[in-house]
Design an enzyme around this catalytic site. Structure first.
Site, PDB file in Angstrom:
ATOM      1  CG  HIS A   1       6.433  11.143   0.651  1.00  0.00           C
ATOM      2  ND1 HIS A   1       5.972  10.020   1.312  1.00  0.00           N
ATOM      3  CD2 HIS A   1       5.478  11.464  -0.254  1.00  0.00           C
ATOM      4  CE1 HIS A   1       4.792   9.673   0.810  1.00  0.00           C
ATOM      5  NE2 HIS A   1       4.471  10.553  -0.138  1.00  0.00           N
TER       6      HIS A   1
ATOM      7  CB  CYS B   1      14.595   2.685   1.642  1.00  0.00           C
ATOM      8  SG  CYS B   1      13.964   3.132   3.273  1.00  0.00           S
TER       9      CYS B   1
ATOM     10  CG  HIS C   1      10.659   6.731   3.208  1.00  0.00           C
ATOM     11  ND1 HIS C   1      11.757   5.895   3.283  1.00  0.00           N
ATOM     12  CD2 HIS C   1      11.142   7.993   3.303  1.00  0.00           C
ATOM     13  CE1 HIS C   1      12.856   6.624   3.410  1.00  0.00           C
ATOM     14  NE2 HIS C   1      12.499   7.911   3.427  1.00  0.00           N
TER      15      HIS C   1
ATOM     16  CB  CYS D   1      10.990   1.360   1.810  1.00  0.00           C
ATOM     17  SG  CYS D   1      10.616   3.115   1.721  1.00  0.00           S
TER      18      CYS D   1
ATOM     19  CG  ASN E   1      -0.869  13.173   1.497  1.00  0.00           C
ATOM     20  OD1 ASN E   1      -1.615  14.106   1.759  1.00  0.00           O
ATOM     21  ND2 ASN E   1      -0.454  12.934   0.272  1.00  0.00           N
TER      22      ASN E   1
ATOM     23  N   GLY F   1      -4.238   9.741   2.276  1.00  0.00           N
ATOM     24  CA  GLY F   1      -3.656   9.701   0.945  1.00  0.00           C
ATOM     25  C   GLY F   1      -2.205   9.257   0.883  1.00  0.00           C
TER      26      GLY F   1
ATOM     27  CG  ASP G   1       4.744  12.191  -7.513  1.00  0.00           C
ATOM     28  OD1 ASP G   1       4.398  11.226  -8.226  1.00  0.00           O
ATOM     29  OD2 ASP G   1       4.285  12.379  -6.375  1.00  0.00           O
TER      30      ASP G   1
ATOM     31  CG  HIS H   1       3.297  15.216  -2.075  1.00  0.00           C
ATOM     32  ND1 HIS H   1       3.203  14.389  -3.173  1.00  0.00           N
ATOM     33  CD2 HIS H   1       3.018  14.438  -0.992  1.00  0.00           C
ATOM     34  CE1 HIS H   1       2.862  13.175  -2.773  1.00  0.00           C
ATOM     35  NE2 HIS H   1       2.755  13.176  -1.456  1.00  0.00           N
TER      36      HIS H   1
ATOM     37  CG  HIS I   1      11.930   3.539   6.459  1.00  0.00           C
ATOM     38  ND1 HIS I   1      11.291   3.567   5.236  1.00  0.00           N
ATOM     39  CD2 HIS I   1      11.030   3.093   7.361  1.00  0.00           C
ATOM     40  CE1 HIS I   1      10.047   3.145   5.403  1.00  0.00           C
ATOM     41  NE2 HIS I   1       9.872   2.850   6.686  1.00  0.00           N
TER      42      HIS I   1
END
Length: 111
Positions: A97, A8, A95, A5, A84, A90, A31, A99, A47
């Site tokens: 997250h 991670c 993991h 990952c 997402n 998408g 990003d 945005h 995770h």
């Protein structure tokens, strides 16, 4: 930690990344494929594959607090926060997250 990952590895500092914010539970960083002038990812250090697997409400609170701290630190007043969940929605890195997207007018509906 999941061995392959990328998030991670970022959280564990195995991949050098300039962190915008870090606390005991989360990290935030830019990003690498931004969709706006400001595009920050906020992840838990633990995770968790996606929102579907999130059982600990404290982790979600920590993620949202990190969004608040990052936007305050960077003086961002207008932004969109997106999670997402699943490939068809998408999600590319499995993991969880968030945005944080800002810096241009954002239209609705997205996608």
């Amino acid at each position: 930690m999941v061995q392959n990952c990328i998030f991670c590895k970022i959280a564990n500092k195995e991949i050098p990344t300039e962190l915008i914010y870090e606390d005991n539970d989360t990290v935030a960083f830019n990003d690498i494929n931004p969709t706006a002038p400001t595009h920050i990812l906020v992840i838990p250090k633990k995770h968790i594959e996606s929102l579907n697997e999130l059982d600990d409400k404290n982790i979600m609170a920590a993620l949202l607090n990190t969004v608040k701290e990052v936007t305050k630190k960077l003086d961002i007043k207008n932004y969109r926060t997106v999670i997402n969940t699943g490939k068809e929605a998408g999600q590319e890195v499995f993991h969880i997250h968030l945005h944080v997207i800002s810096g241009r007018p954002l239209k609705w509906p997205p996608g």
